[in-house]
Design an enzyme around this catalytic site. Structure first.
Site, PDB file in Angstrom:
ATOM      1  N   TYR A  83       0.835  -1.212   0.000  1.00 32.59           N
ATOM      2  CA  TYR A  83       0.000   0.000   0.000  1.00 32.59           C
ATOM      3  C   TYR A  83       0.872   1.265   0.000  1.00 32.59           C
ATOM      4  O   TYR A  83       0.359   2.365  -0.176  1.00 32.59           O
ATOM      5  CB  TYR A  83      -0.937   0.032   1.217  1.00 32.59           C
ATOM      6  CG  TYR A  83      -1.936  -1.095   1.289  1.00 32.59           C
ATOM      7  CD1 TYR A  83      -2.081  -2.000   0.246  1.00 32.59           C
ATOM      8  CD2 TYR A  83      -2.738  -1.266   2.402  1.00 32.59           C
ATOM      9  CE1 TYR A  83      -2.997  -3.047   0.321  1.00 32.59           C
ATOM     10  CE2 TYR A  83      -3.661  -2.311   2.483  1.00 32.59           C
ATOM     11  CZ  TYR A  83      -3.774  -3.193   1.444  1.00 32.59           C
ATOM     12  OH  TYR A  83      -4.680  -4.228   1.526  1.00 32.59           O
ATOM     13  N   HIS A 112       0.387 -11.595   2.363  1.00 33.38           N
ATOM     14  CA  HIS A 112      -0.633 -10.868   1.601  1.00 33.38           C
ATOM     15  C   HIS A 112      -1.376 -11.770   0.603  1.00 33.38           C
ATOM     16  O   HIS A 112      -2.597 -11.808   0.574  1.00 33.38           O
ATOM     17  CB  HIS A 112       0.014  -9.681   0.886  1.00 33.38           C
ATOM     18  CG  HIS A 112      -0.938  -8.600   0.518  1.00 33.38           C
ATOM     19  ND1 HIS A 112      -0.571  -7.276   0.435  1.00 33.38           N
ATOM     20  CD2 HIS A 112      -2.248  -8.626   0.192  1.00 33.38           C
ATOM     21  CE1 HIS A 112      -1.624  -6.558   0.089  1.00 33.38           C
ATOM     22  NE2 HIS A 112      -2.652  -7.346  -0.071  1.00 33.38           N
TER      23      HIS A 112
HETATM   24  N1  LIG Z   1      -5.739  -8.589   1.673  1.00 36.19           N
HETATM   25  C1  LIG Z   1      -6.088  -8.182   0.460  1.00 36.19           C
HETATM   26  O1  LIG Z   1      -5.740  -8.787  -0.558  1.00 36.19           O
HETATM   27  C2  LIG Z   1      -6.926  -6.964   0.333  1.00 36.19           C
HETATM   28  C3  LIG Z   1      -7.116  -6.143   1.421  1.00 36.19           C
HETATM   29  N2  LIG Z   1      -7.883  -4.996   1.325  1.00 36.19           N
HETATM   30  C4  LIG Z   1      -8.069  -4.189   2.551  1.00 36.19           C
HETATM   31  O2  LIG Z   1      -9.479  -4.034   2.759  1.00 36.19           O
HETATM   32  C5  LIG Z   1      -9.757  -2.639   2.889  1.00 36.19           C
HETATM   33  C6  LIG Z   1     -11.177  -2.330   2.456  1.00 36.19           C
HETATM   34  O3  LIG Z   1     -11.389  -2.705   1.122  1.00 36.19           O
HETATM   35  P1  LIG Z   1     -11.546  -1.638  -0.083  1.00 36.19           P
HETATM   36  O4  LIG Z   1     -11.122  -2.348  -1.326  1.00 36.19           O
HETATM   37  O5  LIG Z   1     -10.852  -0.404   0.277  1.00 36.19           O
HETATM   38  O6  LIG Z   1     -13.125  -1.449  -0.228  1.00 36.19           O
HETATM   39  P2  LIG Z   1     -14.366  -1.134   0.720  1.00 36.19           P
HETATM   40  O7  LIG Z   1     -15.365  -2.203   0.456  1.00 36.19           O
HETATM   41  O8  LIG Z   1     -13.938  -0.850   2.097  1.00 36.19           O
HETATM   42  O9  LIG Z   1     -14.947   0.186   0.046  1.00 36.19           O
HETATM   43  C7  LIG Z   1     -14.243   1.401   0.068  1.00 36.19           C
HETATM   44  C8  LIG Z   1     -15.025   2.406  -0.771  1.00 36.19           C
HETATM   45  O10 LIG Z   1     -16.295   2.645  -0.171  1.00 36.19           O
HETATM   46  C9  LIG Z   1     -16.450   4.035   0.097  1.00 36.19           C
HETATM   47  N3  LIG Z   1     -17.181   4.150   1.355  1.00 36.19           N
HETATM   48  C10 LIG Z   1     -16.748   3.820   2.588  1.00 36.19           C
HETATM   49  N4  LIG Z   1     -17.693   4.046   3.509  1.00 36.19           N
HETATM   50  C11 LIG Z   1     -18.768   4.524   2.855  1.00 36.19           C
HETATM   51  C12 LIG Z   1     -20.058   4.940   3.249  1.00 36.19           C
HETATM   52  N5  LIG Z   1     -20.434   4.919   4.533  1.00 36.19           N
HETATM   53  N6  LIG Z   1     -20.919   5.405   2.293  1.00 36.19           N
HETATM   54  C13 LIG Z   1     -20.541   5.416   0.990  1.00 36.19           C
HETATM   55  N7  LIG Z   1     -19.340   5.036   0.554  1.00 36.19           N
HETATM   56  C14 LIG Z   1     -18.448   4.587   1.480  1.00 36.19           C
HETATM   57  C15 LIG Z   1     -15.050   4.592   0.179  1.00 36.19           C
HETATM   58  O11 LIG Z   1     -15.028   5.943  -0.200  1.00 36.19           O
HETATM   59  P3  LIG Z   1     -14.531   7.135   0.813  1.00 36.19           P
HETATM   60  O12 LIG Z   1     -13.125   6.815   1.206  1.00 36.19           O
HETATM   61  O13 LIG Z   1     -14.640   8.342  -0.044  1.00 36.19           O
HETATM   62  O14 LIG Z   1     -15.491   7.143   1.954  1.00 36.19           O
HETATM   63  C16 LIG Z   1     -14.332   3.745  -0.887  1.00 36.19           C
HETATM   64  O15 LIG Z   1     -14.582   4.243  -2.173  1.00 36.19           O
HETATM   65  C17 LIG Z   1      -8.672  -1.992   2.031  1.00 36.19           C
HETATM   66  O16 LIG Z   1      -8.592  -0.593   2.246  1.00 36.19           O
HETATM   67  C18 LIG Z   1      -7.470  -2.793   2.455  1.00 36.19           C
HETATM   68  O17 LIG Z   1      -7.019  -2.343   3.728  1.00 36.19           O
HETATM   69  C19 LIG Z   1      -8.509  -4.697   0.153  1.00 36.19           C
HETATM   70  C20 LIG Z   1      -8.335  -5.473  -0.978  1.00 36.19           C
HETATM   71  C21 LIG Z   1      -7.532  -6.668  -0.969  1.00 36.19           C
HETATM   72  O1  LIG Z   2      -5.625  -4.065  -1.631  1.00 37.17           O
HETATM   73  C1  LIG Z   2      -5.005  -5.150  -1.540  1.00 37.17           C
HETATM   74  O2  LIG Z   2      -4.616  -5.596  -0.460  1.00 37.17           O
HETATM   75  C2  LIG Z   2      -4.769  -5.935  -2.732  1.00 37.17           C
HETATM   76  O3  LIG Z   2      -4.241  -7.019  -2.672  1.00 37.17           O
HETATM   77  C3  LIG Z   2      -5.194  -5.313  -3.991  1.00 37.17           C
HETATM   78  O4  LIG Z   2      -4.158  -5.326  -4.913  1.00 37.17           O
HETATM   79  C4  LIG Z   2      -6.375  -6.015  -4.523  1.00 37.17           C
HETATM   80  O5  LIG Z   2      -6.046  -7.334  -4.738  1.00 37.17           O
HETATM   81  C5  LIG Z   2      -6.847  -5.370  -5.755  1.00 37.17           C
HETATM   82  O6  LIG Z   2      -6.937  -4.183  -5.799  1.00 37.17           O
HETATM   83  C6  LIG Z   2      -7.273  -6.249  -6.858  1.00 37.17           C
HETATM   84  O7  LIG Z   2      -7.791  -5.473  -7.882  1.00 37.17           O
END
Ligand SMILES: NC(=O)C1=CN([C@@H]2O[C@H](COP(=O)(O)OP(=O)(O)OC[C@H]3O[C@@H](n4cnc5c(N)ncnc54)[C@H](OP(=O)(O)O)[C@@H]3O)[C@@H](O)[C@H]2O)C=CC1
Ligand SMILES: O=C(O)C(=O)[C@@H](O)[C@H](O)C(=O)CO
Length: 277
Positions: free
Chosen positions: A51, A109
């Site tokens: 990240y 990860h």
């Molecule tokens: N281990 C892995 O492989 C992965 C881990 N992750 C982790 O999971 C976390 C969360 O997943 P992520 O992909 O970010 O997606 P989320 O499902 O958490 O959605 C995030 C989006 O939703 C919006 N949002 C948040 N709260 C609200 C609300 N109350 N009303 C309307 N919109 C909202 C945010 O916008 P805004 O910021 O403008 O509020 C952003 O655009 C990541 O940030 C990361 O830490 C994610 C992907 C892969």
């Molecule tokens: O956000 C994470 O932790 C990820 O691993 C991302 O790369 C995630 O897999 C993604 O964004 C896939 O489109």
């Protein structure tokens, strides 16, 4: 300020039932967003080497309105750092960027099966835990077979498996497997990244029944499933909204109805084939 309850991990650690995702939270805005989230009651902060914001998360921990010991910082080892020594070096690198002397939860990860080094990586994480560099160790994006491979090889069960999970992909079989093994499920992209999920008719109707927002309904669904969601929001109002899901509960048939929205993974992230370095 919301009080977010905790559950006990298989290693005895108290672990929040909801945390903050930080993907794409960078720079001073990222620091401010994380500080605001801690002020709103968040205690679990989810970052990763990939990240490229560990410096910001550490900065936020130092400026947060609670003591460092009340916070749980998660980081994740990327694919290019797989291997025994590489994992320990990766953790030391994260500690340096975070400016912390301990990471609370360290994850692998992605398993990257074609690399074939996740068991060595796991052994390195066990050594890092024994050395006191990290408190809890777990994985992300691991399948049932991969989890058993780690357990069979080392006798150490991951405390957490962080996986894609939302009503479009409820992970029913994997969650049952976690429950059998004592592994805590953690939901990434719990809001399906604000996709059309939040405007689904069922979600809108049930939100009205409980007099909550669609987002709160979905996050409460995760809590009812026994998974820790880590919604990302940069906005303090939305952060507060997302954390305020512990004053109501969902009827079992409503939980089942939301799970019935299942349609599969949204981003083609099958851990058997999707690899990230
Ligand atoms: N281990 C892995 O492989 C992965 C881990 N992750 C982790 O999971 C976390 C969360 O997943 P992520 O992909 O970010 O997606 P989320 O499902 O958490 O959605 C995030 C989006 O939703 C919006 N949002 C948040 N709260 C609200 C609300 N109350 N009303 C309307 N919109 C909202 C945010 O916008 P805004 O910021 O403008 O509020 C952003 O655009 C990541 O940030 C990361 O830490 C994610 C992907 C892969
Ligand atoms: O956000 C994470 O932790 C990820 O691993 C991302 O790369 C995630 O897999 C993604 O964004 C896939 O489109």
């Amino acid at each position: 300020m919301a009080t977010i309850p905790t559950v006990t991990l298989n290693d005895g650690t108290d672990f929040p039932e909801l945390g903050l995702g930080t993907y794409n939270l960078r720079g001073q805005e990222g620091v401010d967003a994380v500080v605001a989230a801690v002020g709103a009651g968040y205690r679990l902060l989810d970052t990763a080497v990939n990240y490229e914001n560990e410096r910001e998360i550490g900065e936020a921990v130092r400026h947060a309105p609670v003591d460092r010991d009340q916070l749980l910082v998660t980081s994740k080892i990327p694919g290019r750092h797989h291997g025994y020594d590489e994992a320990i070096d990766s953790i030391r690198g994260s500690l340096g960027l975070l400016g912390l002397d301990r990471i609370d939860l360290q994850l692998i990860h992605w398993p990257n099966p074609s690399v074939g080094r996740y068991v060595d990586t796991w052994r390195g994480m066990i050594a890092a835990r024994d050395e006191g560099l990290v408190t809890s160790i777990g994985v992300s994006n691991f399948t049932e077979a991969m989890l058993d491979e780690l357990i069979d090889a080392t006798g150490v069960t991951p405390a957490v498996n962080q996986v894609e999970l939302h009503p479009y992909f409820p992970q029913t079989a994997l969650r049952a497997f976690h429950a059998e093994r004592g592994i805590r499920t953690e939901s990434w992209s719990p809001l399906a990244r604000r996709s059309e999920l939040l405007t689904e008719q069922l979600v809108q109707e049930l939100a009205a029944v409980y007099d909550v927002t669609p987002t709160q309904l979905v996050l409460r669904w995760h809590v009812e499933l026994g998974s820790t969601p880590i919604p990302k929001s940069a906005d303090p109002d939305r952060q507060r909204e997302n954390a305020d899901v512990f004053g109501f509960s969902l009827a079992a048939d409503h939980v089942a109805a939301l799970s019935g929205l299942e349609r599969g993974r949204l981003w083609d992230g099958d851990p058997n084939t999707h690899e990230e370095m």
